[in-house]
Scaffold this active site. Sequence first.
Site, PDB file in Angstrom:
ATOM      1  NE  ARG A 237      29.885  66.372  15.329  1.00 41.82           N
ATOM      2  CZ  ARG A 237      30.894  67.244  16.007  1.00 41.82           C
ATOM      3  NH1 ARG A 237      30.755  66.662  16.629  1.00 41.82           N
ATOM      4  NH2 ARG A 237      31.654  67.746  15.402  1.00 41.82           N
ATOM      5  CD  GLU A 266      25.580  68.772  20.687  1.00 42.78           C
ATOM      6  OE1 GLU A 266      26.077  70.123  20.283  1.00 42.78           O
ATOM      7  OE2 GLU A 266      26.144  67.965  21.035  1.00 42.78           O
ATOM      8  CG  HIS A 284      29.573  69.947  21.513  1.00 47.27           C
ATOM      9  ND1 HIS A 284      29.033  69.805  20.286  1.00 47.27           N
ATOM     10  CD2 HIS A 284      30.964  69.454  21.539  1.00 47.27           C
ATOM     11  CE1 HIS A 284      29.741  68.890  20.076  1.00 47.27           C
ATOM     12  NE2 HIS A 284      31.030  68.619  19.900  1.00 47.27           N
TER      13      HIS A 284
HETATM   14  C1  GLV Z   1      33.276  69.316  18.387  1.00 54.80           C
HETATM   15  O1  GLV Z   1      33.250  68.578  18.089  1.00 54.80           O
HETATM   16  C2  GLV Z   1      34.220  68.631  16.706  1.00 54.80           C
HETATM   17  O2  GLV Z   1      34.144  68.350  15.379  1.00 54.80           O
HETATM   18  O3  GLV Z   1      35.396  69.336  16.719  1.00 54.80           O
END
Ligand code: GLV
Length: 318
Positions: A237, A266, A284
């Site tokens: 993250r 983001e 991402h």
């Molecule tokens: C993606 O970032 C997730 O947490 O599934």
Amino acid sequence: MDRPVLYITRRLPPPVLEAIPQQYRLLTTTSDEPPTATELRQGFAEADAVICTLSDCIDASLLSHTTTLKIIANYAVGYNNIDVAAAAQRGIVVSNTPDVLTEATADLTWALLLAASRRVVEGDTWVRAGTWPGWRPTQMLGAAVSGKTLGIIGMGRIGQAVARRAVGFGMPVIYAGHRSIASPLGVTWVRRSLSEVLAGSDFLSLHVPLTEATHHLIGPRELATMKPTAFLINTSRGPVLDEAALVSALHAGTIAGAALDVYEQEPVVSAGLLSLPNVVLLPHLGSATLDTRVRMGLVCLTNIAAVLNGEAAPNQVA
Ligand code: GLV
Ligand code: GLV
């Protein structure tokens, strides 16, 4: 019970929609855009079950509009977007999608590691520009990968899957985490303190969930203790890493490069990153394979079916 209402906040892959039981009344959208605050509130107010995404902020105020909601199935493994305590207070189950995205995310982590160290994106850009003059002995020299030390912060499911791939590259693995993890046969995963992992890694990869304790886990002080030849990879993250501190470290040559799949705000990316050639930036994509995104949806549906049947959700986080 009336037909249970399932609210899905975003367009999902068709095989997930096809797997939704006929008896549910479906409230969803054909849009890829995030729902507005009003749409989210209306959906949550009507629903018995919700499938939401990591960019939907599920806070106490939103939950105060629910009356029939029994489960929030987060279409992600990370659930930092949900106020889990507020949900628990209202007796609403929260579930996530572990396991099914582990390998896809580990694959992408290696794609980033290799891309940054071997200058894959820079090279591709050069060839496309039509200005590559041909092979040269000293051209675009990158950093060696095989045999180097891989450091992992957060040796959970994804961290371990990344570590397993290091065997093929002959890379010793050191890791920082809460508990010791048994190494697979034939390799040694060595648990070290965070500062030892920072100082000893040629490649450092982050795999912790975002919590208050891991917010800015890697900041200016931590970056300063890394090798100047090291690369930092983040597929966890964004806020685990102090993005402004990373920009400064890259400009100052504190570390050699970075590869990011996630960002603090983001979809905004620090302007200071965009101009740097030694950074690889992805939007991402950790779990972004069709296979994985379908399986994530099916996991959400399994958890929802369990809760609507009065059973425990197999992937309940709170
Ligand atoms: C993606 O970032 C997730 O947490 O599934
Ligand atoms: C490089 O292309 C080589 O053949 O060494």
